[in-house]
Design a protein around this motif. Structure first.
Motif, mmCIF file in Angstrom:
data_model
loop_
_atom_site.group_PDB
_atom_site.id
_atom_site.type_symbol
_atom_site.label_atom_id
_atom_site.label_comp_id
_atom_site.label_asym_id
_atom_site.label_seq_id
_atom_site.Cartn_x
_atom_site.Cartn_y
_atom_site.Cartn_z
ATOM 1 N N THR A 21 0.712 -1.327 0.003
ATOM 2 C CA THR A 21 -0.319 0.149 0.049
ATOM 3 C C THR A 21 1.241 1.375 0.261
ATOM 4 O OG1 THR A 21 -0.005 0.311 2.362
ATOM 5 C CG2 THR A 21 -2.072 -1.307 1.551
ATOM 6 N N ALA A 22 -0.045 2.680 -0.456
ATOM 7 C CA ALA A 22 0.802 3.637 -1.031
ATOM 8 C C ALA A 22 1.513 3.856 1.029
ATOM 9 C CB ALA A 22 0.132 4.461 -1.020
ATOM 10 N N ASP A 23 0.392 3.348 2.230
ATOM 11 C CA ASP A 23 0.980 4.004 3.479
ATOM 12 C C ASP A 23 1.894 3.391 3.712
ATOM 13 O OD1 ASP A 23 -1.271 5.645 3.095
ATOM 14 O OD2 ASP A 23 -2.798 4.346 4.287
ATOM 15 N N GLU A 24 2.037 1.889 3.705
ATOM 16 C CA GLU A 24 3.396 1.367 3.704
ATOM 17 C C GLU A 24 3.689 2.227 3.616
ATOM 18 O OE1 GLU A 24 3.914 -3.013 3.272
ATOM 19 O OE2 GLU A 24 2.186 -2.810 2.030
ATOM 20 N N ILE A 25 4.597 2.339 1.840
ATOM 21 C CA ILE A 25 5.331 2.597 1.883
ATOM 22 C C ILE A 25 5.904 3.744 2.386
ATOM 23 C CG2 ILE A 25 6.241 3.617 -1.036
ATOM 24 C CD1 ILE A 25 4.339 1.465 -2.396
ATOM 25 N N LEU A 26 4.767 4.663 2.401
ATOM 26 C CA LEU A 26 5.638 6.203 3.037
ATOM 27 C C LEU A 26 6.098 6.066 4.276
ATOM 28 C CD1 LEU A 26 2.537 7.931 1.972
ATOM 29 C CD2 LEU A 26 4.150 8.163 1.021
ATOM 30 N N ARG A 27 5.545 5.099 5.441
ATOM 31 C CA ARG A 27 5.438 5.055 6.761
ATOM 32 C C ARG A 27 6.695 4.676 6.585
ATOM 33 N NH1 ARG A 27 1.268 2.678 7.986
ATOM 34 N NH2 ARG A 27 2.191 0.411 7.606
ATOM 35 N N PHE A 28 7.132 3.813 5.884
ATOM 36 C CA PHE A 28 8.747 3.285 5.691
ATOM 37 C C PHE A 28 10.438 4.142 5.652
ATOM 38 C CE2 PHE A 28 12.677 0.916 4.157
ATOM 39 C CZ PHE A 28 12.922 -0.214 4.801
ATOM 40 N N ALA A 29 9.282 4.693 4.687
ATOM 41 C CA ALA A 29 10.367 5.629 3.898
ATOM 42 C C ALA A 29 10.461 7.375 4.971
ATOM 43 C CB ALA A 29 9.336 6.391 2.904
ATOM 44 N N ARG A 30 9.616 6.996 5.909
ATOM 45 C CA ARG A 30 9.080 8.285 6.246
ATOM 46 C C ARG A 30 10.713 7.772 7.588
ATOM 47 N NH1 ARG A 30 3.642 7.652 6.827
ATOM 48 N NH2 ARG A 30 3.026 10.280 5.099
ATOM 49 N N GLU A 31 10.692 6.928 8.001
ATOM 50 C CA GLU A 31 11.446 6.887 8.463
ATOM 51 C C GLU A 31 12.986 5.991 8.765
ATOM 52 O OE1 GLU A 31 11.458 4.224 12.761
ATOM 53 O OE2 GLU A 31 9.422 4.104 11.711
ATOM 54 N N PHE A 32 12.950 5.230 7.848
ATOM 55 C CA PHE A 32 14.535 4.809 7.222
ATOM 56 C C PHE A 32 14.489 4.962 5.922
ATOM 57 C CE2 PHE A 32 12.088 1.645 9.740
ATOM 58 C CZ PHE A 32 12.415 1.601 10.845
ATOM 59 N N ASP A 33 13.725 5.569 5.315
ATOM 60 C CA ASP A 33 14.755 6.024 3.796
ATOM 61 C C ASP A 33 14.190 7.144 2.880
ATOM 62 O OD1 ASP A 33 16.015 6.119 1.192
ATOM 63 O OD2 ASP A 33 15.325 3.587 0.484
ATOM 64 N N PRO A 34 14.085 8.237 3.718
ATOM 65 C CA PRO A 34 13.456 9.274 3.168
ATOM 66 C C PRO A 34 13.386 10.225 1.992
ATOM 67 C CG PRO A 34 14.618 10.287 4.736
ATOM 68 C CD PRO A 34 15.236 9.194 4.715
ATOM 69 N N GLN A 35 14.008 9.538 0.818
ATOM 70 C CA GLN A 35 13.793 10.152 -0.552
ATOM 71 C C GLN A 35 12.774 10.494 -1.103
ATOM 72 O OE1 GLN A 35 17.830 8.071 -2.671
ATOM 73 N NE2 GLN A 35 16.928 6.175 -1.740
ATOM 74 N N PRO A 36 12.637 11.724 -2.399
ATOM 75 C CA PRO A 36 11.429 12.102 -3.084
ATOM 76 C C PRO A 36 10.505 10.347 -3.305
ATOM 77 C CG PRO A 36 13.601 13.695 -3.345
ATOM 78 C CD PRO A 36 14.287 12.226 -2.228
ATOM 79 N N PHE A 37 11.816 10.127 -4.127
ATOM 80 C CA PHE A 37 10.498 9.127 -4.971
ATOM 81 C C PHE A 37 10.141 7.818 -3.644
ATOM 82 C CE2 PHE A 37 15.289 8.628 -5.701
ATOM 83 C CZ PHE A 37 15.343 7.555 -4.702
ATOM 84 N N HIS A 38 10.225 8.072 -2.864
ATOM 85 C CA HIS A 38 9.509 7.736 -1.680
ATOM 86 C C HIS A 38 9.398 7.654 -1.268
ATOM 87 C CE1 HIS A 38 12.625 4.122 -2.609
ATOM 88 N NE2 HIS A 38 13.668 4.635 -1.800
ATOM 89 N N LEU A 39 8.592 9.042 -0.615
ATOM 90 C CA LEU A 39 7.760 9.966 -0.186
ATOM 91 C C LEU A 39 6.605 10.465 -0.851
ATOM 92 C CD1 LEU A 39 10.582 11.475 2.023
ATOM 93 C CD2 LEU A 39 8.896 9.573 2.650
ATOM 94 N N ASP A 40 7.287 11.202 -2.186
ATOM 95 C CA ASP A 40 5.853 12.102 -2.790
ATOM 96 C C ASP A 40 5.156 11.163 -4.090
ATOM 97 O OD1 ASP A 40 4.409 14.182 -4.315
ATOM 98 O OD2 ASP A 40 6.100 15.074 -3.997
ATOM 99 N N PRO A 41 4.024 10.703 -4.608
ATOM 100 C CA PRO A 41 4.080 10.310 -5.697
ATOM 101 C C PRO A 41 4.050 11.044 -7.100
ATOM 102 C CG PRO A 41 1.555 10.672 -3.839
ATOM 103 C CD PRO A 41 2.986 10.621 -2.785
ATOM 104 N N ASP A 42 4.391 12.025 -6.666
ATOM 105 C CA ASP A 42 3.852 13.664 -7.354
ATOM 106 C C ASP A 42 5.721 13.699 -7.927
ATOM 107 O OD1 ASP A 42 1.625 13.258 -7.682
ATOM 108 O OD2 ASP A 42 1.574 14.634 -6.053
#
Length: 145
Positions: A21-42
């Motif tokens: 899910t998008a939510d789990e991708i964002l949750r993981f990215a915020r904590e462990f890999d905050p690169q833009p393509f893991h945080l922003d669908p646009d």
């Protein structure tokens, strides 16, 4: 309980199935890999939309492997993995599953109570594309009977 002797070279096991899910991708990215393509669908980036971190996909695989193999085995840990590769992005809505093939087994030359298993591990998506692969080395207890 699965012991070192039960891992047969050439055998293959498929484990788990998980819809990303998008939510789990964002949750993981915020904590462990905050690169833009893991945080922003646009975000305008090389992947054309939101994708899961490779470390997220590795974690998903590990969870599947632990639940389907290691928890019912005489696992004694691992010294690491080799040749970790990410091939296709994992996106929201993808359904992934794990697969492992036993490549090699060898008894320990130092400890009679254990052996080593070398396996080829893959995470595949619903189109049977390999999203990630690696070689793993694990230590397993031997039967004492």
């Amino acid at each position: 309980m699965k012991y070192w002797e039960d891992f047969v070279v050439g055998s293959e096991t498929v484990h788990g199935e998980h819809e990303i899910t998008a939510d789990e991708i964002l949750r993981f990215a915020r904590e462990f890999d905050p690169q833009p393509f893991h945080l922003d669908p646009d975000v305008e980036g090389p992947f054309g939309g939101l994708i899961a971190s490779g470390w997220h996909t590795a974690s998903l695989y590990m969870g599947m492997f632990v639940r389907n193999v290691l928890l019912d085995s005489a696992s004694m840990g691992s010294p690491g993995v080799e040749e970790l590769r990410w091939f296709v992005p994992v996106r929201p809505g993808d359904v992934v599953r794990g697969r492992v093939r036993i490549l090699e087994t060898s008894p320990s030359s130092l400890r009679a109570d254990r052996g080593t298993v070398i396996a080829f591990c893959e995470l595949l998506n619903q189109r049977d594309e390999v999203a990630m692969s690696f070689r793993a080395r694990g230590f397993f207890g031997r039967r004492t009977e």
